[in-house]
Design an enzyme around this catalytic site. Structure first.
Site, PDB file in Angstrom:
ATOM      1  N   GLY A  84      24.959 -23.713 -41.350  1.00 53.76           N
ATOM      2  CA  GLY A  84      24.928 -23.971 -39.926  1.00 53.76           C
ATOM      3  C   GLY A  84      25.358 -25.610 -39.411  1.00 53.76           C
ATOM      4  O   GLY A  84      26.246 -25.965 -39.992  1.00 53.76           O
ATOM      5  N   THR A 135      14.210 -27.265 -38.153  1.00 50.37           N
ATOM      6  CA  THR A 135      14.927 -28.214 -38.837  1.00 50.37           C
ATOM      7  C   THR A 135      14.454 -29.534 -38.244  1.00 50.37           C
ATOM      8  O   THR A 135      13.941 -29.830 -37.266  1.00 50.37           O
ATOM      9  CB  THR A 135      16.445 -28.197 -37.843  1.00 50.37           C
ATOM     10  OG1 THR A 135      16.983 -27.015 -38.594  1.00 50.37           O
ATOM     11  CG2 THR A 135      17.418 -29.200 -38.210  1.00 50.37           C
ATOM     12  N   GLY A 143      22.541 -22.678 -34.816  1.00 48.64           N
ATOM     13  CA  GLY A 143      23.692 -23.287 -35.311  1.00 48.64           C
ATOM     14  C   GLY A 143      24.968 -22.963 -34.880  1.00 48.64           C
ATOM     15  O   GLY A 143      25.936 -23.683 -34.784  1.00 48.64           O
TER      16      GLY A 143
HETATM   17  N1  ASP Z   1      20.494 -25.646 -36.437  1.00 47.84           N
HETATM   18  C1  ASP Z   1      19.720 -24.928 -37.595  1.00 47.84           C
HETATM   19  C2  ASP Z   1      20.621 -24.059 -38.346  1.00 47.84           C
HETATM   20  O1  ASP Z   1      21.511 -23.406 -37.711  1.00 47.84           O
HETATM   21  C3  ASP Z   1      18.613 -24.456 -37.259  1.00 47.84           C
HETATM   22  C4  ASP Z   1      17.516 -24.968 -36.588  1.00 47.84           C
HETATM   23  O2  ASP Z   1      17.654 -25.985 -35.753  1.00 47.84           O
HETATM   24  O3  ASP Z   1      16.287 -24.863 -36.705  1.00 47.84           O
HETATM   25  O4  ASP Z   1      20.982 -24.264 -39.529  1.00 47.84           O
END
Ligand code: ASP
Length: 309
Positions: A206, A176, A230
């Site tokens: 997420g 992300t 997430g």
């Molecule tokens: N936080 C993101 C999600 O859960 C994933 C990530 O941080 O790579 O969609």
């Protein structure tokens, strides 16, 4: 003039020194530096924090190296569903989109939701209709295809597993993306964008597009962009929790960010990190994983890209 500063992240995870080839490491550093510089230039020219974070996140979305925009991970049905959000700390205005497909820069769509609609959060079909009404063109699935992401998906498809794209396989540590900035007028903003988690299904969303969980900005306290598992970040209302510790408990930016990442979210099993800025231009970038792709640049002469602890 206020200190201007910007911080970006490209995901946290199993990032251990020596695991990547020097060429790959260089490619990451260059992509991060480019995104950092682009956002910083907006601030340097007197632009506002919202435009700066959008600029940096767009640059990260345009790189196949990160799990956002181009290079987003695959869902259980071999498609891409992206989430993004943006928030303006000056007036607490915010925009978010989730479950969107084919949009090159989800962060810009989130910004348009903030600026051109009466709403904060548009999802799925409706978000796509809004994109169409605002003349967004759609990219073909090929544009988002990345060989490594596809391999990651093939390895767990037809199972009930879903995973952070940068934590399980040793050669797959991307993530992300996000940016936080403080402009010359002391206004702050945060933006976050993601393809989510590999093999996600059932319309899984997420923390990234959720205001207060993966993204938050308030001039009274701080601007925050998160990355990590997430589900835990939603339950921990992480970005807002950092803000609350500053507002109600009087903690410094650094202490509040650390408390949430290295204590409160860990206690419920969450792994990841965040970047945060306050209206003085101070930056905090804690993470509880081995590494986090990150960068920071300020008018006080700091200009650093880091990956490992
Ligand atoms: N936080 C993101 C999600 O859960 C994933 C990530 O941080 O790579 O969609």
């Amino acid at each position: 003039m206020n200190t201007i500063s910007i911080a970006i992240h490209g995901g946290a995870g199993t990032l251990v020194k020596g695991m990547m080839t020097p060429e790959k490491e260089k490619a990451y550093q260059e992509a991060l530096q480019k995104a950092l510089d682009m956002g910083y230039q907006v601030l340097e020219k007197g632009g506002n924090a919202v435009d700066a974070v959008e600029k940096s996140v767009k640059a990260l979305e345009d790189s196949h190296l990160f799990n956002a925009g181009k290079g987003s991970v695959f869902t259980a049905t071999e498609t891409h569903e992206m989430d993004a959000s943006i928030m303006d700390g000056k007036n607490l205005e915010a925009g978010a989109v989730s479950l969107i497909t084919g949009i090159k820069n989800p962060v810009s769509l989130a910004k348009d939701v903030m600026e051109k609609s009466e709403h904060v959060f548009l999802a799925g079909e409706g978000a796509m209709q809004f994109a169409k009404a605002n003349k967004y063109s759609l990219e073909e699935p090929d544009y988002f295809y990345d060989e490594l992401r596809h391999q990651q998906w093939l390895a767990i498809k037809d199972t009930d597993n879903f995973q952070l794209d940068h934590s399980v396989k040793k050669d797959s540590k991307f993530g992300t993306v996000g940016a936080v900035a403080c402009d010359a007028n002391g206004n702050i903003a945060a933006a976050t964008s993601t393809g989510g988690m590999t093999n996600k299904k059932f319309g899984r969303v997420g923390d990234s597009p959720m205001i207060g969980a993966g993204n938050y900005a308030n001039n009274k306290t701080c601007a925050v962009s998160c990355t990590g598992s997430g589900e835990f970040f939603i339950r921990g209302v992480v970005a807002y929790d950092v803000s609350c510790l500053i507002e109600y408990k009087g903690l410094s930016l650094e202490a509040a960010a650390n408390e949430v990442i290295n204590k409160r979210i860990l206690e419920i099993g969450g792994d990841g990190g965040l970047i945060a800025v306050d209206t003085q231009g101070n930056i905090a970038m804690p993470f509880n994983t081995e590494g986090m792709y990150r960068g920071v640049k300020t008018s006080k002469g700091i200009d650093v890209i880091s990956i490992y602890k």
